[in-house]
Design an enzyme around this catalytic site. Sequence first.
Site, PDB file in Angstrom:
ATOM      1  N   HIS A 292      -2.442   1.029   7.438  1.00 12.38           N
ATOM      2  CA  HIS A 292      -2.762   1.079   6.009  1.00 12.38           C
ATOM      3  C   HIS A 292      -2.821   2.519   5.517  1.00 12.38           C
ATOM      4  CE1 HIS A 292      -4.357   0.051   2.138  1.00 12.38           C
ATOM      5  NE2 HIS A 292      -5.443   0.773   2.346  1.00 12.38           N
TER       6      HIS A 292
ATOM      7  N   CYS B 255       0.795  -1.230   0.000  1.00 10.61           N
ATOM      8  CA  CYS B 255       0.000   0.000   0.000  1.00 10.61           C
ATOM      9  C   CYS B 255       0.827   1.278   0.000  1.00 10.61           C
ATOM     10  CB  CYS B 255      -0.994   0.006   1.159  1.00 10.61           C
ATOM     11  SG  CYS B 255      -0.276   0.175   2.816  1.00 10.61           S
TER      12      CYS B 255
ATOM     13  N   ASP C 162      -7.727   4.423  -3.303  1.00 14.72           N
ATOM     14  CA  ASP C 162      -6.850   3.443  -2.659  1.00 14.72           C
ATOM     15  C   ASP C 162      -6.529   2.338  -3.657  1.00 14.72           C
ATOM     16  OD1 ASP C 162      -5.502   1.680  -1.058  1.00 14.72           O
ATOM     17  OD2 ASP C 162      -7.105   1.392   0.397  1.00 14.72           O
TER      18      ASP C 162
END
Length: 283
Positions: free
Chosen positions: A112, A73, A129
Site C-alpha cells: 500500500h 492507491c 492517504d
Amino acid sequence: MSDSDAFDLDQYLAHIGWEGERRAGLATLRAVHLAHMRDIPFENLDALRRTAPSLELPDLMAKLVHSRRGGYCYEHNTLLATALRALGFGVTLLAARVVVGADRIESRPRTHMALLVEVPGDPQRYLADVGFGAIGGLLEPVPVVVGEEFEGAGRGHRFVQAPHRGPLELLVLQAYEGGDGGDGDGSRAWQPQYAFTLEPFEQVDFEVINWHIATNPRSPFTKGLFVQRVTPDRHLLLHGRVLTETRVDGGVSERELTDEGEVRRLLDEEFGIEAPEGMKLLS
C-alpha cells in the site's frame, strides 16, 4: 517531461472542486485531501482485467481528472503527492502492510502507498492517504504522533507502535469503529488498518508493486470488483456482488447484486464511473 509539464494543478483543483488559497498550510492540506476523497472514486477495474494501470502523470490526469473513472492507491496518492508538491508541501512516499483482518503484521507484504507530508514552518509531520479502499481510511491527514487520538471529518484514528525486528519504529494506523473495547473499562474499540515505517520509497518501487498487485492471480484486486465512494453523508462500497452503504449516523445496509446491467448502472449513477464497454463486472 517534467512533473510541471505533465500535471496541471488548475485542472486538478477544479476537478475536485477546491477553490481555497493556494498556500502550503495545514488548512490547505486538510481541505485538498478531503475534497479529493469526496470527488474521485476508488476502483480496481484495470486490475480486474489483469492490466496494471499507468502511473505516468499524463495518464493519471486523463483517467482520474478528465474521465469518469477512479483508481486505486498508487494512482490516487501519486496524483495527490504531485498536487501537494506543486502547492509547496514536502512529500515522502511510504509503503505499508495492510493488516485489516490479519493475524500477524508480518503475514502481509508492503503493497500500500501512503504519504508523509511536511508543512512549511510546522515541525509536525502528517500522514496523508486518499487511496485506501476501506471505511477505516483517512478523510483528512493526521499528525504522526503515537498514542493520541485524532478526528478528521467524522472519522477517528490513532497510531500505536508495534514490536518488530527492524531498526525503524513500526507504526500501525488504527481506526475507531464505534463502541467500546469490550472489557467494560470504557476504552474505545480500534481496528488496525495498516503498518508502516518512515523509510522513504521511490516512485519506481511502486511501479513494481503496482504491476504485481494488478496482475497476480492471488491479488485481491484481480479477483473481484472493489469500488468505493465517500460523500458527506455516507460511505458506499461495492465489493464483489455486495453493496454496503454506511451512513454517518452509523446505520448500515447491504444488498447483493446479481445483474451486470444493474452493476453498470450503479457504477454510473452512484459512483460516477463509466465502466469499459464489454467488460464483465461480476464473477
